[in-house]
Structure formats: C-alpha cells, structure tokens
Design a protein around this motif. Structure first.
Motif, PDB file in Angstrom:
ATOM      1  N   THR A 201       0.810  -1.226   0.000  1.00  0.00           N
ATOM      2  CA  THR A 201       0.000   0.000   0.000  1.00  0.00           C
ATOM      3  C   THR A 201       0.842   1.274   0.000  1.00  0.00           C
ATOM      4  OG1 THR A 201      -0.208   0.189   2.423  1.00  0.00           O
ATOM      5  CG2 THR A 201      -1.809  -1.216   1.273  1.00  0.00           C
ATOM      6  N   GLN A 206      -0.922   4.894   0.146  1.00  0.00           N
ATOM      7  CA  GLN A 206      -2.045   4.626   1.031  1.00  0.00           C
ATOM      8  C   GLN A 206      -1.628   3.759   2.216  1.00  0.00           C
ATOM      9  OE1 GLN A 206      -5.015   2.683  -1.460  1.00  0.00           O
ATOM     10  NE2 GLN A 206      -6.078   4.617  -1.830  1.00  0.00           N
ATOM     11  N   LYS A 232     -14.426  -2.024  -0.266  1.00  0.00           N
ATOM     12  CA  LYS A 232     -13.771  -1.274  -1.331  1.00  0.00           C
ATOM     13  C   LYS A 232     -14.620  -1.362  -2.600  1.00  0.00           C
ATOM     14  CE  LYS A 232     -10.977  -5.016  -3.318  1.00  0.00           C
ATOM     15  NZ  LYS A 232      -9.664  -5.397  -3.864  1.00  0.00           N
ATOM     16  N   PRO A 289      -4.125   1.528  -6.111  1.00  0.00           N
ATOM     17  CA  PRO A 289      -4.770   2.226  -4.990  1.00  0.00           C
ATOM     18  C   PRO A 289      -6.182   1.692  -4.746  1.00  0.00           C
ATOM     19  CG  PRO A 289      -3.832   3.785  -6.571  1.00  0.00           C
ATOM     20  CD  PRO A 289      -3.800   2.440  -7.221  1.00  0.00           C
ATOM     21  N   GLY A 295      -9.958   2.887   1.003  1.00  0.00           N
ATOM     22  CA  GLY A 295      -8.922   3.800   0.538  1.00  0.00           C
ATOM     23  C   GLY A 295      -8.941   5.161   1.193  1.00  0.00           C
TER      24      GLY A 295
END
Length: 358
Positions: A201, A206, A232, A289, A295
């Motif tokens: 990540t 992120q 997500k 991402p 996120g």
C-alpha cells in the motif's frame, strides 16, 4: 560628613537596594515557576501517553521532511517491544499530529536498520523453472525473511476493554497461530486499523483501512479471527501468479527483473520468460490504490540512514461505521505496532496511548 550621617545614608541605600531587588526576585520566581510548570506538563503528558494534535493553518510536509509545522507539534515518544528482526526486538517511535481544516495528520519516526521490500519474489532457477522465495521456517502466515516493513495504528471505536488495556485487549496467544489472534472481547465491539504496508500500500500512497471486531478464531470459518477490511469499490493488491501456480503472470515494464519488488497494475506487462536468466527475480505483488471506504487513508513513506518517516492522513469524519470519527472533545485510545520484515511478529506498545485534539 559625620560617622552617624554616613551610617544613616548607608542604611537608606541598603534599604533601597532591597526594595529594587524585590520585583526582580518576584519575576524570576514566576518565570522559573512557569518553566517548571511547562516541563511538568510535558512530562505529565508523556507519562500519561498523551499525543496532542495541534490545529494549524496549512497541511504539514508529506514527503518525510520535518518542516516548521511538524517541528512545532509536541512529539510523544513511545517504546514498542517484542518485535521480530528489530535489534533487541524494540525501537522507539516518535509520534506527532496536527489538524489542518477537515483533515488530521500523523507522523511517525523510528529506527529500523534495514529497509525490507523483497516481498516473496519469484526467482528463476538454473533449470529454467521459477521458485517463489519463502521463509523456510514459515509454517503458515509467519514469514520473517521475504516480506515487507509495516507500521500500524489501531484506534478504539466501541470497546471498553481497549480503553483500559489498549490493543492488548485484542491480543490472544496460541489458538492455532504462531503469534496468536486479534479480536475484541465482545461480538459488537470495534476498533479501526490503519495498516501501512511498505510494498502493498505504501507504494501507491495509502495505508490499508481495516477494522477489528469480536469474531473468534475458527480455522475454517474465521481464520483471520476479528481482523477484517473496510469495503472497497476497486483497487488493492494481488499475488502475481500464473494460473498453474508455477511462475509469475505479469512483469515490470520491458520485462525487466526486480527491483522494484512490486508491479503497479496500470503498468504491468505480460510475462515473457525468455527475457530472464537464472537468478533474476520478478515481483510477487501487483498493486493499485484502493477506492471506496478502504482507501480513506493516504500515506507517505521514506527511509533514510536507518530511520523511517511515515506520514498518514485522513478526514476527521468519514461517516463510515468501520472508522473512528474524530468529532468529539475526548481522549481517543490507540496503539502502535512496528513490523520489521515480519508478517505478524510486530513490536507493540504496552498500555494505552491517548490522542487529544487541541
């Protein structure tokens, strides 16, 4: 001048000097008192493990540098213990936090002598086959050799036990796992996990937005126990593996060998075995991402001269049921964990840390 007159004037002069010293002495005492008070206040905050988040006019540096905004925020230094690979199993983490507008920012700095990015790559063998490099001592979910560095923060949402004991309230040793399981005492309790994974990540800016609940460990039904991920809508990381599980499926641009040890999904190319010689490596991870709830947390990571600087930031309020909401005047209980090239064997903060927003 008579002896009596000289003596009288000497006494008057002495009294005048005494009067003139009174305000100086008083001011000095007050100043020392203020300094002692400030020092005691800072020491008291350190002893109570309180991190104060200061409101500022503009966002701080996000590139790993310590600008005036970060240096003006009072640090909280905590010791994490019990980690694999760290010298002595421990390191100190210096935490800072500021709030700018509707966003809260955190900076963590800590020593880690090695930057670990070689996360389970594929390696071409002398006979032309491909081998996934693994920790020979890993009996399942316990890789401490071919992995990545990580940093995690865990925030209480609704667990009374977490308020009292911190993340230790969620730690359960044994139960079929070499380093135990994580779950909260009761089914309806939750905590918010910010999981910065150096390769998976951090490379796309992120931290993984996850959460913890009270799900007990079950080998078949709940192998991850209480650890879960926020929903997500897209993105994320996946293993780079062919359908027959015998080699990589995709390659870096131009079919170049690693490093780097990750492939950005938007840049991946079909794997061409003919481009590699024995000993060459191909990343084992494809990254992109996250979009959606998972996120929410942005991150920046730098490593220089054996020191990590990690910055994570997020909206104060996300309105997600899986996130802590920084919208109250209270102390927010949290914990910190450092992973040095370790899948699960992290160094942790004993006790409870608290955040206050000034």
């Amino acid at each position: 001048m008579t002896t009596e007159r000289r003596a009288s004037e000497s006494i008057k002069g002495g009294n005048a000097m005494k009067r003139s010293w009174k305000p100086i002495v008083t001011f000095t005492v007050i100043a020392i008192g203020l300094l002692v008070g400030l020092a005691v206040g800072h020491l008291d905050a350190q002893q109570k493990n309180i991190l104060a988040s200061k409101k500022v006019a503009a966002a701080p540096a996000l590139d790993g540098s310590v600008d005036a905004t970060w240096s003006g925020a009072q640090p909280l230094v905590v010791k994490v213990i019990g980690g694999k690979n760290l010298p002595g199993g421990t390191t100190e983490v210096s935490l800072r936090s500021v709030v700018a507008g509707d966003t809260i920012y955190f900076q963590a700095q800590y020593k880690d002598p090695t930057q670990s990015l070689r996360s389970e790559p594929w390696q071409k063998q002398a006979d032309g086959s491909w081998k996934k490099l693994k920790d020979p001592d890993d009996k399942g979910g316990d890789n401490n050799t071919y992995y990545e560095d990580k940093l995690a923060m865990i925030w209480n949402i609704s667990s009374p036990a977490f308020e009292q004991r911190g993340c230790m309230a969620a730690c359960h040793t044994g139960e079929g796992k070499p380093y135990g399981n994580k779950y909260l005492p009761n089914p309806n309790e939750r905590a918010d996990i910010w999981h910065l994974k150096g390769v998976r990540t951090g490379t796309v800016g992120q931290a993984d937005d996850q959460y913890l609940d009270g799900t007990r460990y079950d080998k078949d039904k709940a192998p991850e126990a209480g650890r879960k991920s926020d929903p997500k809508t897209g993105g994320g990381y996946v293993d780079n593996v062919s359908d027959d599980k015998k080699g990589p499926n995709f390659a870096l641009k131009g079919n170049k060998p690693a490093p780097p040890y990750w492939i950005v999904d938007a840049d991946k190319e079909p794997f061409d075995d003919s481009k590699y010689k024995a000993g060459d490596e191909v990343p084992g991870i494809i990254v992109a991402p996250f979009t959606g709830d998972r996120g929410d947390i942005r991150a920046g990571v730098t490593w220089k001269d054996g020191v990590y600087t990690v910055v994570m930031w997020r909206k104060l309020v996300t309105n997600s049921e899986y996130d802590v909401q920084f919208n109250e005047k209270k102390e927010y209980a949290f914990g910190v964990a450092v992973f040095d090239n370790a899948q699960v064997r992290h160094a942790f903060t004993p006790g409870v840390l608290k955040l206050i927003i000034e």
